[in-house]
Design a protein around this motif. Structure first.
Motif, mmCIF file in Angstrom:
data_model
loop_
_atom_site.group_PDB
_atom_site.id
_atom_site.type_symbol
_atom_site.label_atom_id
_atom_site.label_comp_id
_atom_site.label_asym_id
_atom_site.label_seq_id
_atom_site.Cartn_x
_atom_site.Cartn_y
_atom_site.Cartn_z
ATOM 1 N N ARG A 34 42.891 32.266 26.343
ATOM 2 C CA ARG A 34 43.644 32.154 27.846
ATOM 3 C C ARG A 34 43.557 30.574 27.724
ATOM 4 N NH1 ARG A 34 40.853 34.194 33.399
ATOM 5 N NH2 ARG A 34 42.755 33.411 34.872
ATOM 6 N N PRO A 36 44.551 27.809 30.528
ATOM 7 C CA PRO A 36 45.027 27.071 31.866
ATOM 8 C C PRO A 36 45.961 26.144 32.059
ATOM 9 C CG PRO A 36 42.596 27.114 31.674
ATOM 10 C CD PRO A 36 43.151 27.420 30.273
ATOM 11 N N THR A 164 51.230 36.759 27.846
ATOM 12 C CA THR A 164 51.066 37.246 29.189
ATOM 13 C C THR A 164 50.933 36.019 30.138
ATOM 14 O OG1 THR A 164 48.717 38.089 28.795
ATOM 15 C CG2 THR A 164 50.603 39.790 28.534
ATOM 16 N N GLU A 165 51.083 36.362 31.338
ATOM 17 C CA GLU A 165 50.663 35.404 32.171
ATOM 18 C C GLU A 165 49.472 35.763 33.267
ATOM 19 O OE1 GLU A 165 54.231 34.413 34.820
ATOM 20 O OE2 GLU A 165 55.743 34.417 32.986
ATOM 21 N N THR A 166 48.878 34.502 33.518
ATOM 22 C CA THR A 166 47.709 34.820 34.474
ATOM 23 C C THR A 166 47.986 33.851 35.743
ATOM 24 O OG1 THR A 166 46.388 32.790 33.518
ATOM 25 C CG2 THR A 166 46.153 35.063 32.440
ATOM 26 N N ASP A 167 46.943 33.833 36.616
ATOM 27 C CA ASP A 167 47.202 33.407 37.704
ATOM 28 C C ASP A 167 47.306 31.768 37.472
ATOM 29 O OD1 ASP A 167 46.949 35.643 39.101
ATOM 30 O OD2 ASP A 167 44.730 35.308 39.576
ATOM 31 N N ASP A 168 46.460 31.240 36.761
ATOM 32 C CA ASP A 168 46.644 29.820 36.478
ATOM 33 C C ASP A 168 47.044 29.272 35.118
ATOM 34 O OD1 ASP A 168 44.610 30.609 35.371
ATOM 35 O OD2 ASP A 168 43.118 28.984 36.068
ATOM 36 N N GLU A 171 47.921 33.800 28.612
ATOM 37 C CA GLU A 171 47.066 34.396 27.689
ATOM 38 C C GLU A 171 47.683 35.005 26.737
ATOM 39 O OE1 GLU A 171 44.451 38.257 28.533
ATOM 40 O OE2 GLU A 171 43.663 36.528 29.598
#
Length: 710
Positions: A34, A36, A164-168, A171
């Motif tokens: 992951r 950021p 995949t995308e995360t909030d910030d 990943e």
């Protein structure tokens, strides 16, 4: 990170201790990473720091379709490109696609490849548009396990899965079990385009546009009408300045021009279709996800718009997409001033001042805003901006001069002159610019009536700059008012010399030459000198009715040809007047002139010659040599001799006076003073013969002030 330990049996033998157990080599089964965006920015920023120019740049990382979008902004340039995730088993690959920019001055895809290479650095490899992190997974796992005090596990055999995308951030996951995930269609298309254009992309990365164009043409033979290849080829022609029509016709074979992004819009503009260019650039700006680049594209679209209403809407869109982009605010403020909306422009200036940090930066904003308001004839608002600028930097000569100009526009002359005097004093040892010196001179003359001080400042303008003709013309005008007719004539002659050496495109009004000609003709009665001024004016303003009319009048007064085209046919087109014949009324004084000339010629070693013996072509060539290099001692001395023999005493007096101001050598000053005395003797005789006793007395006074030659 999940690691298996093959061959491990129960019960576990720990007789060797923890140290021995943890050094067993495992196999990496699953890894989830992951990242950021904030940490990713800090990591890649050093690699792209100088991509668009020296100095700090703004870098943005955003999620994109199956990858990342990188945006770089520096000054008035912006670049954005996509990195598409296309893994190959355990090898992490990213493909550079869809590069676009504004204000780059270079190929966008080439700039994107250079930025991507800086991001990868020595951790991976670049093959055209494909970036590979061959050892990235292994190095990452090694660093993590060593920090934990364990042995690095085996990483071969892993397969990368979904991005995949995360909030910030983003990943991605790699697993040993199962098959590798199928690549999305965009990644497949990107890999295919990169395969066909690898050689061309390598050339673009190194800035070799010719080689890249050749390779792209070869690639299009194998993959005809490929949109990505056509777009890169069209941008090469656009950057290299090739024919836009051919580039546009080639581009539309694979896509519509309005769908070709900024490249298609610029090609449409280059071919004259401004309406289509505006629509295409607006569409590109609306689709752009990088705010700074979108704002710059809206600014480009506004340049193509021919109606103020459309231009205003596009400028508003630019400010809305990037409120912190100063360039968009400046452009909108300039458009508002051009439309007469001063208060809206002042609101933009206030926002720019508030969003800027530091006294020096805020001074620049206020000073620039003051200049724009003054040019838009809003002196009251300009004065307020200049006053703010002086609060940030009280010792600024530019702001003081700007505030003075504002006061002049509103009619407060005394305060303006005071501020101009302060501005000149603030320039220190470097001295004021020619324009500032002239502004102060005119203020002193027009407002305080201090003509001697005004003349002093006008004389500080050096020879050879754009302001020289104006400075010498003003000097002649003020000297004439003070009664120094000889000095005024010399000043006008120097103004004429300055006009001759400046390019024809220099902004020199015909009125300056007309003023000098009227002075010579109406005040001094010297129509020959007036004709010389008019000849120079005709070269620059051949169709000016005032110049043509007075030139004919001068020709009739001299009893010669009144053909105003003569300067263009003869030597006067080069700024050299013909050798004048003496007026009838001067013939009785020939013996006086001959005696004076013989006396001076004896001092400088000259032989007496008749006027007919003078080579006018040689005078013209020497005049050009002296104008190009006034320090050429031999050329100056020979020209003085020829002017003396031709009895062109006013030209001789002007030439020698100019050289005396700049010559410090006692030897040179000796013969220059002798020539000057000869010229003054002849001018005195000519003035008395014509009945101009006041003028003769001035020449006689100047002769009495001459130091002894040698």
């Amino acid at each position: 990170m999940e690691v298996s330990l093959p061959g491990l049996k129960f019960p576990i033998d720990l007789s060797g201790g923890v140290t021995r157990f943890r050094n067993r080599r495992g196999v990496l089964e699953r890894l989830r990473i992951r990242v950021p965006f904030a940490r990713l920015l800090r990591h890649i920023e050093p690699g792209v720091r100088n991509t668009l120019g020296p100095g700090r740049c703004e870098l943005v990382v955003m999620p994109g379709a199956h990858g990342l979008v990188l945006g770089i902004h520096h000054a008035r340039a912006a670049l954005a490109f996509d990195l598409v995730f296309a893994p190959d088993d355990d090898r992490l690959r990213l493909v550079v696609v869809d590069a676009r920019g504004s204000g780059l001055g270079a190929h966008a895809h080439g700039a994107a490849l250079r930025a991507a290479a800086g991001i990868v650095g020595s951790s991976g490899s670049c093959a055209g548009s494909v970036l590979g992190l061959d050892r990235g997974l292994r190095e990452l796992v090694r660093e993590l396990t060593i920090d934990a005090g364990a042995r690095a596990p085996e990483t071969r055999g892993l397969h990368f899965g979904e991005w995949t995308e995360t909030d910030d951030g983003v990943e991605l996951e790699a697993r040993r079990d199962g098959e590798a995930a199928a690549l999305p269609a965009r990644a497949v298309r990107a890999l295919e385009a990169a395969r066909w254009s690898q050689a061309a992309d390598d050339a673009l990365a190194h800035g070799d546009l010719d080689a890249a164009r050749s390779e792209l043409l070869s690639a299009l033979e194998r993959a005809p009408r490929h949109p990505a290849l056509l777009l890169r080829l069209a941008e090469i022609d656009l950057v290299a300045g090739h024919r836009p029509e051919s580039a546009l016709s080639m581009l539309i074979e694979g896509m519509a021009a309005v769908d070709a992004g900024p490249v298609g819009a610029r090609l449409l503009a280059a071919t004259g279709d401004l309406e289509g260019a505006t629509a295409a650039m607006r569409r590109a700006a609306e689709r752009e996800v990088f705010g700074r680049l979108a704002a710059l594209l809206f600014l480009e679209a506004a340049e193509y718009a021919d109606r103020y209403r459309d231009r205003a809407v596009l400028l508003d869109e630019a400010v809305a997409r990037a409120p912190g982009l100063a360039e968009a605010r400046w452009e909108r403020a300039g458009a508002r001033l051009a439309a007469g909306d001063v208060q809206a422009a002042v609101a933009d200036f206030d926002h720019l001042e508030a969003s800027t940090h530091g006294s020096a930066a805020r001074f620049e904003v206020c000073e620039r805003a003051g200049r724009m308001l003054l040019d838009a004839r809003a002196p009251s608002d300009a004065a307020r901006m200049y006053q703010r600028a002086l609060r940030y930097l009280p010792g600024s000569a530019e702001a003081s001069a700007g505030l003075a100009r504002s006061f002049l526009e509103v009619g407060d002359g005394p305060r303006a002159v005071t501020l101009l005097t302060r501005a000149v004093a603030l320039t220190g040892k470097t001295g004021p610019s020619p324009g500032l010196a002239l502004e102060l001179a005119e203020g002193l003359a027009d407002i305080t009536q201090d003509l001697p001080a005004a003349i002093a400042h006008a004389r500080s303008v050096p020879f050879g700059v754009t302001e020289t003709p104006r400075a010498r013309t003003l000097e002649g005008r003020w000297l004439a008012v003070l009664g120094d007719l000889v000095g005024a004539s010399v000043a006008y002659a120097r103004a004429r010399e300055a006009m001759e050496v400046l390019p024809k495109a220099a902004p020199i009004p015909a009125e300056w030459s007309l003023e000098a000609a009227r002075f010579e003709a109406e005040v001094r009665g010297d129509w020959r000198a007036a004709q010389r001024h008019l000849a120079v004016a005709l070269v620059r303003h051949p169709n000016d009715p005032g110049v043509r009319g007075m030139f004919r009048k001068a020709g009739l007064a001299l009893g010669g040809s009144a053909d105003e085209t003569a300067p263009d046919r003869g030597r006067e087109a080069r700024g050299v007047e013909p050798s004048p014949s003496l007026p009838q009324e001067l013939e009785p004084q020939a013996d006086v002139r001959a005696a004076a000339s013989a006396e001076v010629a004896e001092e400088i070693g000259e032989e007496q010659h008749e006027p007919g013996e003078v080579d006018e072509g040689r005078i013209a060539r020497l005049s050009e040599m002296v104008q190009g290099d006034p320090t050429n001692r031999e050329a100056v001395r020979e020209l003085c001799g020829l002017l003396s023999r031709a009895r062109r005493m006013l030209d001789l007096f002007a030439l020698v006076s100019a050289r005396l101001e700049e010559t410090a050598s006692p030897e040179d000053r000796g013969w220059l003073l002798s020539y000057r005395a000869q010229a003054l003797h002849s001018l005195i005789d000519a003035a008395r013969a014509a009945g101009r006793e006041e003028e003769a007395a001035l020449y006689d006074e100047a002769l009495g002030m001459e130091p002894t030659p040698g």
